[in-house]
Design an enzyme around this catalytic site. Sequence first.
Site, PDB file in Angstrom:
ATOM      1  CE  LYS A 169      -0.158 -17.849  16.746  1.00 39.19           C
ATOM      2  NZ  LYS A 169       0.331 -19.248  16.652  1.00 39.19           N
ATOM      3  CG  HIS A 184      -3.383 -26.677   9.515  1.00 36.03           C
ATOM      4  ND1 HIS A 184      -2.158 -27.252   9.748  1.00 36.03           N
ATOM      5  CD2 HIS A 184      -3.779 -27.139   8.312  1.00 36.03           C
ATOM      6  CE1 HIS A 184      -1.815 -27.999   8.713  1.00 36.03           C
ATOM      7  NE2 HIS A 184      -2.795 -27.953   7.835  1.00 36.03           N
ATOM      8  CE  LYS A 209       4.732 -18.665  20.286  1.00 31.59           C
ATOM      9  NZ  LYS A 209       4.261 -20.073  20.336  1.00 31.59           N
ATOM     10  NE  ARG A 210       1.246 -13.354  11.347  1.00 28.97           N
ATOM     11  CZ  ARG A 210       0.741 -13.129  10.113  1.00 28.97           C
ATOM     12  NH1 ARG A 210       1.204 -13.775   9.065  1.00 28.97           N
ATOM     13  NH2 ARG A 210      -0.242 -12.275   9.930  1.00 28.97           N
ATOM     14  CB  THR A 229       5.738 -26.217  13.996  1.00 27.78           C
ATOM     15  OG1 THR A 229       5.403 -24.920  13.511  1.00 27.78           O
ATOM     16  CG2 THR A 229       4.740 -27.238  13.501  1.00 27.78           C
ATOM     17  CE  LYS A 251       9.890 -25.044  12.770  1.00 24.69           C
ATOM     18  NZ  LYS A 251       9.108 -23.934  12.157  1.00 24.69           N
TER      19      LYS A 251
HETATM   20  C1  26W Z   1      -7.315 -16.198   6.679  1.00 26.11           C
HETATM   21  C2  26W Z   1      -7.590 -17.501   6.699  1.00 26.11           C
HETATM   22  C3  26W Z   1      -6.595 -18.353   7.404  1.00 26.11           C
HETATM   23  C4  26W Z   1      -7.046 -19.107   8.454  1.00 26.11           C
HETATM   24  C5  26W Z   1      -6.192 -20.027   9.060  1.00 26.11           C
HETATM   25  C6  26W Z   1      -5.275 -18.441   6.962  1.00 26.11           C
HETATM   26  C7  26W Z   1      -4.425 -19.352   7.580  1.00 26.11           C
HETATM   27  C8  26W Z   1      -4.901 -20.114   8.605  1.00 26.11           C
HETATM   28  C9  26W Z   1      -3.966 -21.125   9.181  1.00 26.11           C
HETATM   29  C10 26W Z   1      -4.647 -22.396   9.401  1.00 26.11           C
HETATM   30  C11 26W Z   1      -3.425 -20.654  10.441  1.00 26.11           C
HETATM   31  C12 26W Z   1      -2.225 -21.469  10.858  1.00 26.11           C
HETATM   32  O1  26W Z   1      -1.151 -21.260  10.389  1.00 26.11           O
HETATM   33  N1  26W Z   1      -2.459 -22.381  11.796  1.00 26.11           N
HETATM   34  C13 26W Z   1      -1.349 -22.994  12.462  1.00 26.11           C
HETATM   35  O2  26W Z   1      -1.012 -24.203  11.788  1.00 26.11           O
HETATM   36  C14 26W Z   1       0.136 -24.808  12.357  1.00 26.11           C
HETATM   37  C15 26W Z   1       0.501 -26.015  11.495  1.00 26.11           C
HETATM   38  O3  26W Z   1      -0.390 -27.047  11.694  1.00 26.11           O
HETATM   39  C16 26W Z   1      -0.100 -25.188  13.823  1.00 26.11           C
HETATM   40  O4  26W Z   1       1.073 -25.724  14.350  1.00 26.11           O
HETATM   41  C17 26W Z   1      -0.538 -23.965  14.615  1.00 26.11           C
HETATM   42  O5  26W Z   1      -0.909 -24.357  15.915  1.00 26.11           O
HETATM   43  C18 26W Z   1      -1.713 -23.286  13.930  1.00 26.11           C
HETATM   44  O6  26W Z   1      -2.041 -22.058  14.556  1.00 26.11           O
END
Ligand code: 26W
Length: 836
Positions: free
Chosen positions: A577, A380, A571-572, A681, A685
Amino acid sequence: MTATDHTPESAHPLGATHPLALAPVTGPASSVDGFVRQFLRNLNYERGVPLSASTPNDRYMAFAMTVRDYLMARWLEDQKRQREAQAKGVAYLSAEYLLGRQLDNNLLATGLSEIATAAMETCGIDIDDLRAQEVEPGLGNGGLGRLAACFIDSLATLGVPNTGYGIRYEYGIFRQTFEDGQQVEQPDSWLRLGSPWEFPHPEAARTISFGGHTETYDDEGTERSRWVPAWNVLAVPYNYMVPGYLNGRVNTLRLWSAKATNSFDLRVFNSGDYEEAVRSQTFAENISKVLYPEDSTPQGKELRLQQQYFFVAASIGDFLASLPADFDPANLPDRIIFQLNDTHPVIGVPELMRVLVDEKKMAWEDAWGITQKCFAYTCHTLLPEALEVWSVDLLGRLLPRHLEIIYRINDEFLVEVRERFGDDEMRIRNMSIISEFPDRSVRMAFLATVAGAKVNGVAELHSQLLREKVLPDFNEFYPGKFTNVTNGVTPRRFVRLSNPGLSTLITEAIGPGWVTDLERLRELETYAEDTQFRDAFAQVKAANKRRLGDVLRARDGVEISDGHMLDVMVKRLHEYKRQMLKLLHIVTEYEGIVSGRVAASDVQPRTFVFGAKAAPGYVMAKRIIHLINAVGSVVNDDPRVEGRLKVLFPPNYNVTLAERLIPAADLSEQISLAGKEASGTGNMKFALNGALTIGTDDGANVEIRELVGDDNFFLFGMSEPEVEALWARGYKPAEFYQADDGLRRAMDLIASGAFSGGDKTVFEPIVSNLLYDDRFMVLADYSSYIAEQAKVDAAYADQDAWTRSAILNVARCGFFSSDRSMRDYIERIWHTPPVI
Ligand code: 26W
């Protein structure tokens, strides 16, 4: 794939043939009276209060219990059906589930919304008051967690056997408040009043081990290894319903909670050392205490690895225990696929190997063959720093047997690499699951790729970059392993529930089928040419804005101005971003007016809405939040721009707020640097709720633009190859600052202290970072962005044309349903057809 209790002792003494055991479970009567009766029964017998003395929480709990009672029969029947069908199922392993409020979604699935509303009226209760009681389970950070929630909703609606496995964090994502414009994190005690949607099953608890050492022993001539752990913890499962939409199906979300094996050491207690007596208890229960609030930069904390192993070991053990005692593990790939939601659950690979080799005494090769068919991995992210690595020291200390297994997996893998590519040491070092620098550690994404039957990205561009840039060696080594499944969102929550006005309009035009077959929205295309439909559509948007106004007034005491374009970025908070690019646009507009260069009357009135949490340890992100609030308070209090520019930053952006914000938005900001956002995502929406997108060719924006058409999308900025080219040429952000007057004036205004009471130091780190580092090329894309925003203003001036374009966005985005994503996973990766 049945997640209700399946420990042998749970079998009923009556056995499976007794009429009572066979009798189908029936729900309460689907009538207003039936609902009232069930509600009062739950209030009196479950909550132990009469209506007259009930609290708002009593009424909410009783109502929620009543809704779940109407789903219970389906849940039990469906679990029984799946058990008997013995069909192949999906175990979705995710460290995060951003579920949102459950009440309305579960009520929608029963099809009893009207009856329930009428039933509550007869009890003198406003159903909105009940809704307001619910605390959303914030068991996720952002995109990844919400995607998991959309996916399990779609699997239930498609009737695919699925159990979502995860962690029942006692504290979810922190609650965000602002003090002097700065983010302050508050603990999210979402379980304080209990949750009516969970069913604890302590009798199905599993013992999870940690630490210790390994030893080898002779087992009738075969040398075997065994793990001698140092300490254990109990994993207690809590089941949550995942109802399908009006199809009578209910899957299960099974979240694990950590409990001490021996909750209390009486001996130590009696010796007077009270703290020590409970120390092991608190230590153990810390494992599921809180969600890690990072969503891009792993901190490599031991507790995080404990969390990952805890839920994955419990989940794999739980599934294996659900199989008949005489089940041949060689057939495991016919019964289950474990989908890895990013690398967080990948420790499950050596765990399955340990169980098959050490406990079921299978030959390594056979076990490995099975394991490689039972796992698949979804990546992701594209940020190298977000790819998890665990030091062999920590892994060896916490999970010594798993480290041994990982070493053997890597050794055998590198033998194959050497056979294929010869002694190419560079390639060997680049592909080794074990990296030597900076310290010996395990690259979890490499382990997931070697073990996974399939590896997929979450948007076409993302999957292409995974193949070509992130994991090229693996793509070459494993032809056909890499695939793509573009993300999607559930239309139940993000259109049908959160935008009832639009839903009614669509259903009146093309019938109700779109809710489970979103591509049917395409039939709306002709309506875009219909002035009446356009008017009705515009009315819905205006009503959604008024509703948002009511929410924000009640929630944060802020007003939304009529006639303003709602320009929304939620978004975060992360530099890639580029919330800073959005802020530079606002400052540019503001500077233009207050400097007198632009007549306020020539500026399209806009309200800029931000929603964003920053990981608590992410200093620059928190500074940017501070700057956004600082700019907001100056702009909102400046009479020179009154009625023209407004900045709103409601704190604590979450799923519930998104459900109110997104249907009210006119413009969706998807402005990440090309090549950085895996998919997004939120972009989907917004488009499905009739907002137009201004965005770069990044993530799923590319596919949105291809489907809605260039005329209905505001594209700007460099493409991914152009970004790479500029990087290669050597990017000097200061040159862009020098070359663009508007940019220079905006940056200088921030640097001048205009938004910090003249104090130049507060936001200096942000300005100098942009001038001398700017890793995500905010300055390089500024002029193209500002130019495109001018086109947005011009387009918005023609409301009818804007509305037509908005309708075409809705009509052409049916592809972004998570139902379609699930069908792609089933076809390309899982091969788990729905059980009819
Ligand atoms: C701390 C470790 C960590 C690293 C990455 C925690 C969580 C993550 C996630 C992968 C970050 C995340 O939420 N990525 C997002 O995933 C969405 C679902 O596929 C995508 O639509 C976003 O582009 C992506 O940033």
